[in-house]
Design an enzyme around this catalytic site. Structure first.
Site, PDB file in Angstrom:
ATOM      1  N   SER A   1       0.833  -1.199   0.000  1.00 31.95           N
ATOM      2  CA  SER A   1       0.000   0.000   0.000  1.00 31.95           C
ATOM      3  C   SER A   1       0.875   1.259   0.000  1.00 31.95           C
ATOM      4  O   SER A   1       1.713   1.434  -0.883  1.00 31.95           O
ATOM      5  CB  SER A   1      -0.954  -0.037   1.192  1.00 31.95           C
ATOM      6  OG  SER A   1      -1.944   0.958   1.072  1.00 31.95           O
TER       7      SER A   1
ATOM      8  N   ASP B   1      -9.604  -4.544  -4.849  1.00 28.24           N
ATOM      9  CA  ASP B   1      -8.717  -3.542  -4.281  1.00 28.24           C
ATOM     10  C   ASP B   1      -8.777  -2.285  -5.133  1.00 28.24           C
ATOM     11  O   ASP B   1      -8.628  -2.341  -6.354  1.00 28.24           O
ATOM     12  CB  ASP B   1      -7.286  -4.094  -4.236  1.00 28.24           C
ATOM     13  CG  ASP B   1      -6.285  -3.094  -3.686  1.00 28.24           C
ATOM     14  OD1 ASP B   1      -6.708  -2.060  -3.133  1.00 28.24           O
ATOM     15  OD2 ASP B   1      -5.079  -3.348  -3.815  1.00 28.24           O
TER      16      ASP B   1
ATOM     17  N   HIS C   1      -7.730  -5.247  -0.376  1.00 29.30           N
ATOM     18  CA  HIS C   1      -6.688  -4.355   0.114  1.00 29.30           C
ATOM     19  C   HIS C   1      -6.451  -4.561   1.617  1.00 29.30           C
ATOM     20  O   HIS C   1      -7.389  -4.616   2.395  1.00 29.30           O
ATOM     21  CB  HIS C   1      -7.065  -2.887  -0.133  1.00 29.30           C
ATOM     22  CG  HIS C   1      -5.912  -1.951   0.062  1.00 29.30           C
ATOM     23  ND1 HIS C   1      -4.994  -1.713  -0.923  1.00 29.30           N
ATOM     24  CD2 HIS C   1      -5.507  -1.236   1.144  1.00 29.30           C
ATOM     25  CE1 HIS C   1      -4.079  -0.878  -0.470  1.00 29.30           C
ATOM     26  NE2 HIS C   1      -4.363  -0.566   0.778  1.00 29.30           N
TER      27      HIS C   1
END
Length: 384
Positions: free
Chosen positions: A176, A324, A354
């Site tokens: 991320s 995601d 995610h």
């Protein structure tokens, strides 16, 4: 009086939880490909609950939402392992945490992530050592940004022998926002002769741009929380929300120059399942550009880094998840690397979402997709 306050407080927390559960069932459509849907719903309700409390506390002036999230994160501990030595120290002025295996390993690698994570042999059946054997943890938002990561990385790379890391086998990884840091740090190290070259980069659903926000995965996920975090991360006023989403802050010549890298046309056709084709970008808004032009800087959008730099990057392993919002960021960056003939391996998780990597050691919250990602990363690192 004390009893009354306790009753009111309990009523408040219970009421907020009931409201978040209702919100979840009214607004969230759990994909059919997702494993353990009941577990996912429970986890998502807890997430919404924490998010709602953070919003309430922020509006009451008690605590900002990022700070509240950071506080909650402090209660989530990584499982201790007797085979590890954990050391807190400083790289210059930057506090870091080092994780090293007590046993000597034939694989000496270093890694950078935005969360502390080790991959032990009982988690990955194909690993007979810890992969990697050393990591460091850098300071996080909202107080600290990318330069801390670069400075800490350089300090670490100049002292590899101190930490028993083979300079020829350094792997840098993150997920991320941590993946964004890895991309920026790796790009910043291109051409430097004062530090060892990075052997490989592992990018797990990285954030590589906040410019083109009408990509299919953004429409598919419609994750307002993620969008809010991204805007806060880049210090963007929420009154510019629509201008950012519609691309109105981009000068026309910028889009013409970088459309080849930012457009959804670069995403494989099977991922372009959009019922709605938005008009993008919207007519140029000069005021929005003046206040948000930092989004167009290459340090904030490493996807648009020049070809010469991209071509010199180390081999990469990219992980994307179907469910995601950042899925298409991963796909766009993969194409950038491939176009410049950087060796790339790609692992796509059809039932992934995610943040799923964070759950690989959380027992009751463990998802199969989490283990898939961990095993794939461990196997890749051992193979290079």
């Amino acid at each position: 009086m004390l009893v009354l306050c306790l009753v009111l407080l309990c009523t408040f927390f219970v009421g907020v939880f009931v409201w978040t559960v209702l919100q979840h069932f009214l607004t969230v459509d759990v994909p059919s490909t997702l494993q353990h849907p009941a577990k996912f719903r429970f986890l998502h309700c807890l997430f919404l609950y924490a998010l709602t409390l953070g919003n309430i506390f922020e509006r009451l002036g008690i605590c900002s939402r990022p700070r509240f999230t950071q506080l909650l994160h402090g209660f989530v501990r990584t499982k201790k392992d007797a085979r590890l030595v954990v050391t807190d120290l400083y790289f210059g002025t930057i506090p870091v945490r080092l994780f090293q295996s007590k046993a000597e390993s034939s694989i000496l690698q270093g890694g950078l992530e935005d969360m502390v994570k080790m991959v032990p042999s009982d988690t990955c059946p194909h690993c007979d050592t810890f992969v990697p054997c050393l990591l460091f943890r850098y300071r996080k938002l909202p107080d600290h940004h990318y330069p801390n990561c670069l400075n800490a990385s350089i300090h670490f790379l100049k002292a590899l022998e101190t930490y028993r890391v083979d300079p020829s086998r350094v792997v840098i990884c993150g997920d991320s926002t941590g993946g964004a840091y890895v991309v920026c740090v790796t790009q910043a190290l291109v051409g430097r002769s004062d530090v060892p070259q990075i052997r490989g980069q592992v990018l797990i659903y990285p954030l590589v741009q906040i410019i083109s926000l009408q990509l299919p995965s953004y429409w598919q996920s419609r994750n307002k929380f993620m969008m809010t975090c991204m805007l806060k991360y880049m210090v963007i006023g929420f009154h510019w929300w629509e201008a950012i989403l519609d691309g109105a802050f981009m000068p026309p010549d910028f889009w013409r120059k970088y459309k080849q890298w930012l457009s959804s046309d670069n995403i494989p056709r099977r991922f372009r399942k959009m019922r709605h084709q938005p008009v993008f970008p919207s007519p140029f808004n000069g005021a929005a550009y003046l206040e948000n032009k930092h989004l167009l800087d290459v340090d904030n959008a490493p996807l648009i880094r020049d070809d010469e730099t991209i071509a010199q990057l180390p081999k990469a392993f990219l992980v994307s998840c179907e469910h995601d919002i950042l899925r298409d960021d991963t796909l766009l960056y993969m194409k950038r690397l491939e176009d410049q003939r950087v060796p790339v391996m790609w692992y796509h998780v059809e039932d992934g979402f995610h943040g799923s990597l964070l759950l690989f050691d959380k027992e009751i919250f463990l998802f199969l997709c989490s283990l898939k990602i961990v095993n794939a990363i461990a196997n890749y690192i051992k193979s290079i």
